[in-house]
Design an enzyme around this catalytic site. Structure first.
Site: not given
Ligand SMILES: Cc1cc2nc3c(=O)[nH]c(=O)nc-3n(C[C@H](O)[C@H](O)[C@H](O)COP(=O)(O)OP(=O)(O)OC[C@H]3O[C@@H](n4cnc5c(N)ncnc54)[C@H](O)[C@@H]3O)c2cc1C
Length: 814
Positions: A225, A257, A542
């Site tokens: 990256h 960013y 469950d």
């Protein structure tokens, strides 16, 4: 003095250091952290991580991990230097789609308890003056986000751990893991064996390599990256100690960013071509030109990022990219971390594919798991064993992890399926479903029809409110027609993807009695809804358990984690075996008031109400093929789950389909199914409830038989009851019949955020949206007015008594 286990942690990156701190804090002080590289700039991903921490995430668990990281690192210092600077986080929108999505994200932040504000373009520029006002539509500001200094935070935690007795050793690769009798005994290094009772691999993107030493598939992919730094940018601080004063910035519309590095700007880019890295080609610490996790900067891949950056932050035009690298870190098929213990090798644990953002939270949960026996936070989304076998193949891990990289900043709808590696698992009904125009979504590798376009012929008379663009995605009005067919006539649902386990042997009953809450000591043919709890009384799963023979049980479970849990609890004497037979079987749920009219003529067995009662099962021959019929219904209508082996599936489908024509049969998809089960109040494990909730809070206390004898979690439930709980899973309906929410939205009571929606869907029978939500028990009272926030709008809702449809069970029991 009591002795504690000898722990070896492989890797002194941020995760290994944080774990050493959390373990020693809990009294496990015999900890040795080994790293192949030098301490603490080991050459791993943490050594160069720019450390932006944005806490908000669609996952509640990941957000909680990040919140704890912020809280912990904010209080840490290394030699008087800060480890976390709370400069805030700003995500800007440059497209209407992102701006809308930031509204949704603010809702997520509120749901998970992170304060976040939507701000207009002027406020974005005030917060981050480098932004071009004209490029920005608005932003999401999270004042508590910020910058973590990964190396400092790692070393600060290491020092604390060392003060409590931990040892940190660099330049020491772990070459192998020793074990006897299925337990780890130590690790092999060039200097000899380091004995250990517990080994935790915090090896970051080397995780696969360490996993190979113990025969464990660690489903992560190292990927490069790009990260670059500019030259000096006019207007930034030159205060070295301050380092940054503006919020960390995300421009996700362009996969970018930013953070300040004193008077320069650091730019991270996810928009480049995916760059998977072969772990065996990564040089050892001493052999790498810089460090093993840093590859040479492929400048041409960065060109679009730079152009976009200069456009968003025009001041960058005065400078250029001065340095950059392609840094390696881990991606996983579903983008989540990997935590847990090897199933076949006791004492070997993994905590990998973890961002700096989540490092302290993951480490705390791991330490709780090791020391206390289980984490307090629900970690099922990060559990190492959450994957199906087909999801552990190299092909799957690579293709889906690449996809995770590509989508890391995309706007992802909660139902959005992956576009790669589909059709891995299809039921025997697949060709029939395709012929009916099934629209498939994927889960656990299975293709599951969401609705059938052929049912648009049933839309006459179905009047539905218009949907907004977001809630209209992966939805069709046809689902309403399928739901109506189920309530008014009969429908068939493909239930094949449900995890189907066979638990058998002389010890089978004892094991299931010990692991689950309900009483299974019933006659052959009994079907029981029961729960797996953890020791703290939290709901692990469950199950629907059928006693097929004296010593054989069919266990319908939620996923691979149930198989993992049962396998780990198998008695050593070999008196029980558990087999996952999902792929060899198939199942049709035949439900609706006409279900008996369809089924009875196709079989000589008696399917009357008296012959086969609700929650009973029988073997039968249907359409000439052997079938196991269980009288159950997730949708709240008369009917059966009809199981047969995969080879007979198509014949069963065709027979039911043909016979059903005169009764108005329709095929039904998951979309209708979800609506029907919400109206009937059936909980979905993992969404509505997790280990963080006990059965009484979740409204399933009826599945607990405290009097049956001991079972896992029983002690923790002593003294608890439905009356004593402080929070409750409540059933809401939205007051406006045209309003729709999808799940994870915040719920406000008296104007204050007080809970969050778990799952939601339009109730086609009740004519409004049904939402289940966690609320303080004082507010979870029928008639209470609340508000559900959806894309920034407050929608009036009312707590209802449940279930909304057929509370007397008259429709099922007839
Ligand atoms: C360019 C870039 C930017 C990033 N930006 C951010 C960001 O802004 N925010 C964020 O949260 N995250 C970010 N990340 C991700 C983050 O850096 C990593 O996810 C994180 O640092 C991983 O920490 P770790 O401790 O798991 O791994 P590492 O730091 O890689 O540590 C693993 C350690 O294990 C050691 N090891 C491996 N095998 C062995 C062995 N056999 N024997 C002994 N030791 C071994 C290695 O030497 C290494 O020190 C970024 C990553 C990159 C590459």
């Amino acid at each position: 003095m009591t002795s504690t286990p000898r722990v070896v942690i492989i890797g002194a990156g941020i995760v290994g250091c944080a774990l050493a701190d959390e373990l020693t804090e809990r009294g496990w002080t015999d900890v040795t952290v080994l790293d192949q590289g030098p301490l603490f700039a080991t050459g791993g991903s943490s050594s160069h991580a720019p450390g932006l921490v944005f806490q908000t995430n669609p996952s509640k668990t990941m957000t909680e991990f990040a919140r704890y990281t912020v809280e912990k690192y904010s209080a840490l210092q290394l030699d008087g230097q800060w480890c976390f600077r709370q400069v805030g986080g700003l995500e800007v929108a440059t497209t209407p789609e992102r701006w809308a999505d930031l509204h949704r994200k603010q809702g997520l932040a509120t749901s998970w308890g992170v304060a976040a504000q939507l701000v207009d373009a002027e406020e974005c520029v005030r917060l981050h003056p480098l932004l071009d006002r004209d490029r920005v539509l608005g932003g999401l500001h999270v004042p508590t986000d910020g910058l973590a200094k990964a190396l400092r935070a790692g070393e600060a935690q290491a020092r604390r751990a060392a003060d409590r007795g931990a040892r940190f050793v660099g330049h020491t690769p772990v070459l192998d893991v020793e074990h006897t009798g299925g337990r780890v005994t130590g690790v092999v290094t060039p200097e000899g064996v380091v004995p250990a009772d517990v080994v935790v691999s915090c090896a970051g993107f080397w995780g696969q390599q360490v996993g190979r030493q113990v025969g464990l598939t660690v489903p992560l992919l190292p990927m490069a990256h790009q990260y670059a730094r500019t030259g000096v940018v006019p207007g930034l601080t030159n205060d070295e100690a301050l380092e940054a004063s503006k919020p960390v910035l995300r421009h996700q519309d362009a996969d970018l960013y930013y953070r300040e590095h004193v008077d320069r700007v650091g730019i991270g880019y996810y928009g480049h071509r995916p760059m998977p890295v072969d772990i065996d080609g990564v040089p050892a610490p001493g052999e790498a030109r810089t460090m093993p996790s840093m590859l040479d900067f492929s400048a041409e891949d960065f060109d679009p990022a730079w152009r976009e950056s200069v456009s968003l932050l025009p001041a960058l035009g005065a400078t250029r990219v001065e340095e950059g690298f392609d840094g390696i870190f881990s991606f996983t098929p579903d983008g989540q971390a990997l935590m847990g213990e090897h199933r076949e090798l006791a004492g070997f644990w993994v905590a990998e594919a973890v961002w700096v953002t989540h490092s302290a939270g993951v480490a705390r949960a791991m330490a709780e798991w090791l020391v206390e026996g289980q984490p307090r936070t629900d970690v099922h989304e990060c559990d190492l064993h959450r994957f199906e076998d087909v999801q552990l193949t190299p092909e799957y891990v690579e293709a889906r992890s690449v996809r995770s990289f590509v989508e890391v900043y995309d706007i992802l709808h909660p139902l959005q399926p992956s576009g790669v590696l589909r059709d891995l698992r299809v039921s025997p009904f697949h060709s029939r479903q395709v012929a009916l125009g099934a629209v498939f979504l994927e889960s656990g590798g299975w293709e599951r029809p969401h609705w059938y376009e052929a049912n648009s012929r049933l839309l006459d008379g179905v009047a539905l409110p218009e949907r907004d663009d977001w809630s209209a995605r992966y939805w069709s009005p046809v689902a309403a027609a399928e739901a109506r067919a189920t309530r008014d006539a009969v429908a068939m649902y493909d239930m094949t993807p449900l995890k189907h386990l066979e638990v058998s042997g002389p010890g089978a009953l004892d094991l299931l009695q010990r692991l689950t809450t309900n009483d299974l000591a019933k006659s052959v043919g009994a079907v029981t809804y029961t729960l797996l709890l953890d020791e703290a009384g939290g709901v692990r799963s469950d199950l629907t358990v059928t006693r097929v023979r004296e010593e054989e049980f069919q266990v319908m479970a939620n996923g691979p984690l149930d198989l993992d849990w049962i396998t780990r609890h198998l008695p050593a004497d070999g008196s029980v075996r558990v087999d996952d037979v999902t792929g060899g079987w198939c199942c049709i749920g035949l439900w609706g008031p006409r279900a008996r009219d369809v089924l009875q003529p196709l079989t000589r067995q008696d399917f009357s109400h008296t012959a086969l009662k609700y929650f009973r099962g029988q073997e039968a021959v249907v359409c000439g093929v052997p079938v196991r019929a269980l009288r159950l219904s997730y949708v709240g209508e008369l009917g059966w789950e009809l199981y047969t082996t995969a080879d007979h599936g198509q014949r069963l489908w065709d027979g039911l389909w043909e016979a059903g024509q005169e009764h108005g049969i329709a095929a039904g998809g998951r979309s209708a199914f979800n609506s029907l089960r919400l109206e009937k109040g059936y909980r979905l494990w993992g969404t509505d409830m997790t280990t963080e909730h006990d059965p009484y809070e979740a409204g399933i206390g009826f599945a607990v038989r405290m009097g049956k004898g001991d079972f896992v979690g029983r002690a923790a439930l002593e003294g608890r009851s439905a009356e004593s709980v402080s929070r409750r899973l409540a059933c809401l309906t939205l007051d406006d019949p045209s309003a729709v929410v999808l799940g994870k939205e915040p719920v406000h009571v008296d104007g204050r955020p007080s809970g969050y929606v778990t799952s939601a869907g339009y109730g086609y029978t009740v004519g409004r949206t049904v939402a289940y939500a966690w609320l303080p028990a004082t507010h979870a009272v029928p008639g209470r007015q609340v508000e559900v926030e959806y894309f920034g709008k407050r929608l009036a809702a009312t707590v209802q008594s449940e279930p909304l449809v057929d509370p007397e069970m008259a429709r099922i029991r007839r």
